[in-house]
Design a protein around this motif. Sequence first.
Motif: not given
Length: 158
Positions: A129-130, A133-134, A136-137
């Motif tokens: 998940e991290e 998210q990275e 996606q950022r």
Amino acid sequence: MEKSLTLKQVATILGVEPSTVRFWEKEFAEFVKVKSNKGQHKRFTPANVEMLTKIRDLLQVEQYTIKGAKRRLEMDMALDSAMGIDGNFKTTVFFMLSAIMQELQTYRETSQKLSQQLELLQLEKSEIEEKLQEEQRKGILDFIRDKIAMKKMQEKEA
């Protein structure tokens, strides 16, 4: 009259030395009550032999300590008198309970392994998940850079 046996005969039946039988007789005096007339050798009854066999099995087969074997015999006697159960049924119940306890232990161990695997999977999920998210950022930053670059090109053209 009940047939009685000599110490040597009992030792032969049990497959132990006569000194071992004497030791057990003294250590387990409350369970093995051997009668002897003054001036005569001790004579063992079938009940004595049966009890000595239980003692031998507890000590040599089931690996009980002397203290543990005494507790077990006390518990057996208490159960017998309280419930009026014959020995075979009691032994069957005891082995059934032992089997259930072993099965529960196996399930407990399996449960612990599954719990550890679940923790590892949850940790792996968090890491994924991290990373997501990275990514996606990064995607958003690239999107904004592209928009800024397009806007600059439009301004230059205008």
